[in-house]
Design a protein around this motif. Structure first.
Motif, PDB file in Angstrom:
ATOM      1  N   ALA A 196       0.814  -1.215   0.000  1.00 14.28           N
ATOM      2  CA  ALA A 196       0.000   0.000   0.000  1.00 14.28           C
ATOM      3  C   ALA A 196       0.849   1.267   0.000  1.00 14.28           C
ATOM      4  N   PHE A 197       1.993   1.223   0.671  1.00 14.58           N
ATOM      5  CA  PHE A 197       2.803   2.431   0.822  1.00 14.58           C
ATOM      6  C   PHE A 197       4.214   2.318   0.267  1.00 14.58           C
ATOM      7  N   VAL A 198       4.701   1.089   0.151  1.00 15.07           N
ATOM      8  CA  VAL A 198       6.049   0.884  -0.377  1.00 15.07           C
ATOM      9  C   VAL A 198       6.050  -0.319  -1.310  1.00 15.07           C
ATOM     10  N   PRO A 199       6.936  -0.352  -2.310  1.00 12.35           N
ATOM     11  CA  PRO A 199       7.076  -1.559  -3.133  1.00 12.35           C
ATOM     12  C   PRO A 199       7.527  -2.727  -2.261  1.00 12.35           C
ATOM     13  N   THR A 200       6.914  -3.879  -2.429  1.00  9.13           N
ATOM     14  CA  THR A 200       7.235  -5.013  -1.563  1.00  9.13           C
ATOM     15  C   THR A 200       8.670  -5.511  -1.732  1.00  9.13           C
ATOM     16  N   ASN A 201       9.302  -5.234  -2.886  1.00 10.36           N
ATOM     17  CA  ASN A 201      10.680  -5.699  -3.083  1.00 10.36           C
ATOM     18  C   ASN A 201      11.679  -4.930  -2.236  1.00 10.36           C
ATOM     19  N   THR A 202      11.224  -3.869  -1.560  1.00 11.12           N
ATOM     20  CA  THR A 202      12.116  -3.128  -0.666  1.00 11.12           C
ATOM     21  C   THR A 202      12.066  -3.676   0.763  1.00 11.12           C
ATOM     22  N   LEU A 203      11.158  -4.623   1.006  1.00 12.64           N
ATOM     23  CA  LEU A 203      10.995  -5.191   2.345  1.00 12.64           C
ATOM     24  C   LEU A 203      11.966  -6.344   2.569  1.00 12.64           C
ATOM     25  N   PRO A 204      12.283  -6.667   3.831  1.00 16.88           N
ATOM     26  CA  PRO A 204      13.068  -7.874   4.126  1.00 16.88           C
ATOM     27  C   PRO A 204      12.362  -9.107   3.577  1.00 16.88           C
ATOM     28  N   THR A 205      13.117 -10.151   3.322  1.00 16.20           N
ATOM     29  CA  THR A 205      12.573 -11.341   2.659  1.00 16.20           C
ATOM     30  C   THR A 205      11.355 -11.912   3.365  1.00 16.20           C
ATOM     31  N   PHE A 206      11.425 -12.036   4.703  1.00 17.35           N
ATOM     32  CA  PHE A 206      10.306 -12.656   5.415  1.00 17.35           C
ATOM     33  C   PHE A 206       9.056 -11.776   5.373  1.00 17.35           C
ATOM     34  N   LEU A 207       9.252 -10.445   5.339  1.00 16.88           N
ATOM     35  CA  LEU A 207       8.107  -9.551   5.239  1.00 16.88           C
ATOM     36  C   LEU A 207       7.534  -9.536   3.825  1.00 16.88           C
ATOM     37  N   GLN A 208       8.380  -9.800   2.844  1.00 19.41           N
ATOM     38  CA  GLN A 208       7.882  -9.896   1.473  1.00 19.41           C
ATOM     39  C   GLN A 208       6.883 -11.039   1.355  1.00 19.41           C
ATOM     40  N   LYS A 209       7.171 -12.146   2.043  1.00 22.56           N
ATOM     41  CA  LYS A 209       6.254 -13.292   2.015  1.00 22.56           C
ATOM     42  C   LYS A 209       4.929 -12.954   2.689  1.00 22.56           C
ATOM     43  N   VAL A 210       5.019 -12.217   3.800  1.00 21.54           N
ATOM     44  CA  VAL A 210       3.799 -11.798   4.497  1.00 21.54           C
ATOM     45  C   VAL A 210       2.966 -10.894   3.597  1.00 21.54           C
ATOM     46  N   ALA A 211       3.633  -9.923   2.982  1.00 21.36           N
ATOM     47  CA  ALA A 211       2.946  -8.972   2.104  1.00 21.36           C
ATOM     48  C   ALA A 211       2.356  -9.662   0.884  1.00 21.36           C
ATOM     49  N   GLU A 212       3.041 -10.669   0.396  1.00 22.36           N
ATOM     50  CA  GLU A 212       2.593 -11.359  -0.819  1.00 22.36           C
ATOM     51  C   GLU A 212       1.232 -12.002  -0.637  1.00 22.36           C
ATOM     52  N   TYR A 213       0.967 -12.534   0.586  1.00 24.67           N
ATOM     53  CA  TYR A 213      -0.299 -13.228   0.833  1.00 24.67           C
ATOM     54  C   TYR A 213      -1.294 -12.362   1.618  1.00 24.67           C
ATOM     55  N   ASN A 214      -0.972 -11.095   1.757  1.00 18.85           N
ATOM     56  CA  ASN A 214      -1.871 -10.166   2.446  1.00 18.85           C
ATOM     57  C   ASN A 214      -3.028  -9.801   1.510  1.00 18.85           C
ATOM     58  N   PRO A 215      -4.285  -9.949   1.945  1.00 26.40           N
ATOM     59  CA  PRO A 215      -5.421  -9.586   1.091  1.00 26.40           C
ATOM     60  C   PRO A 215      -5.375  -8.138   0.610  1.00 26.40           C
ATOM     61  N   VAL A 216      -4.806  -7.241   1.428  1.00 28.41           N
ATOM     62  CA  VAL A 216      -4.701  -5.838   1.034  1.00 28.41           C
ATOM     63  C   VAL A 216      -3.803  -5.692  -0.186  1.00 28.41           C
ATOM     64  N   THR A 217      -2.756  -6.510  -0.250  1.00 24.82           N
ATOM     65  CA  THR A 217      -1.850  -6.469  -1.400  1.00 24.82           C
ATOM     66  C   THR A 217      -2.589  -6.827  -2.686  1.00 24.82           C
ATOM     67  N   TYR A 218      -3.412  -7.870  -2.620  1.00 23.01           N
ATOM     68  CA  TYR A 218      -4.206  -8.248  -3.793  1.00 23.01           C
ATOM     69  C   TYR A 218      -5.131  -7.110  -4.203  1.00 23.01           C
ATOM     70  N   LEU A 219      -5.755  -6.468  -3.220  1.00 23.37           N
ATOM     71  CA  LEU A 219      -6.716  -5.404  -3.501  1.00 23.37           C
ATOM     72  C   LEU A 219      -6.032  -4.176  -4.098  1.00 23.37           C
ATOM     73  N   VAL A 220      -4.886  -3.794  -3.528  1.00 21.71           N
ATOM     74  CA  VAL A 220      -4.141  -2.642  -4.045  1.00 21.71           C
ATOM     75  C   VAL A 220      -3.635  -2.918  -5.454  1.00 21.71           C
TER      76      VAL A 220
END
Length: 262
Positions: A196-220
């Motif tokens: 929602a606020f930052v590109p997910t590729n800038t996140l740490p690896t484990f947070l990228q996985k969390v963001a990848e399956y976050n429903p908000v990510t799909y919606l955004v």
């Protein structure tokens, strides 16, 4: 033939009752306009502050950051405003207004369904203020107004589905303050642990996985694909799938607990 007519009349009566309850909730907003702060003032505030505070650091400038932040603030606002369903439901239960509803010749589900329906107006306002602020700042949907409307409708659909979760929380919680605390924590976690606020590729690896399956990510992502490219991608399909799944699972549970409480 009489059975069919009877069913049609019952359906018509149910819809009328739901719309009457929805009108009641809209009139409450009319007399208490402060209830609209979360869908009017807050999206403007976050849009302006985030754009000028983080735009340079994240994207190199405000204009470059707008394609990221506008969909992000819109979805965050919709998710946050969906919690109002649970808050209002809890307040109505605490004030005893549902005891009065039981004495009225209306279907039992009407007050709950009317609350969910009336909140659609709040979601529309949230979308208008979020997109309008982004437009003033310089954001433009590249796919045109038609696809922007489609993207907004999909986002509102997602908010409607999530509102059933908060309605359930409203029924099982002990106070509206509890709902506010839980909803704030949940919406903040879902928003910040997404794209929602930052590109997910800038996140740490484990947070990228969390963001990848976050429903908000799909919606955004679905909103961006529709508004900017006019494409109905897998993210849009996943958004619809998750929304339908939430309603199919959560709505019956909510209705069952609701019927027990009233």
């Amino acid at each position: 033939m009489e059975s069919v007519v009877s069913k049609q009349n019952n359906l018509k009566s149910t819809l009328v009752d739901i719309l009457v309850m929805a009108k009641r909730n809209i009139l409450k907003i009319k007399h208490n306009p402060d209830k609209l702060i979360d869908v009017t003032v807050i999206p403007i505030f976050f849009m302006v502050v985030f754009s000028y505070l983080f735009g340079g650091a994240i994207a190199g400038g405000v204009q470059a950051y707008l394609p990221i932040i506008v969909p992000g603030i819109l979805i965050q606002t919709l998710v946050m405003s969906s919690s109002a369903t649970g808050t209002q439901l809890r307040e109505d239960l605490d004030t005893g207004v549902f005891d009065r509803f039981k004495s009225l010749p209306i279907v039992r589900i009407a007050p709950l369904a009317g609350l969910v329906v009336s909140d659609i107006l709040r979601y529309i306002m949230a979308a208008l203020f979020s997109i309008g602020t982004g437009y003033i700042l310089g954001w433009r949907p590249e796919a045109g107004i038609g696809w922007l409307i489609v993207a907004s409708l999909l986002a509102i659909f997602g908010a409607c589905a999530i509102s059933w979760v908060f309605a359930l929380i409203g029924l099982v919680s002990k106070s509206s303050a509890t709902i506010s605390s839980v909803s704030t924590m949940v919406t903040m976690m879902m928003s910040f642990l997404s794209n929602a606020f930052v590109p997910t590729n800038t996140l740490p690896t484990f947070l990228q996985k969390v963001a990848e399956y976050n429903p908000v990510t799909y919606l955004v992502t679905a909103f961006k694909d529709l508004a900017n490219h006019g494409q109905f991608t897998s993210s849009a399909s996943m958004t619809i799938f998750i929304g339908i799944l939430l309603v199919l699972i959560i709505a019956p549970i909510t209705v069952k607990i609701y019927n027990r409480k009233i």
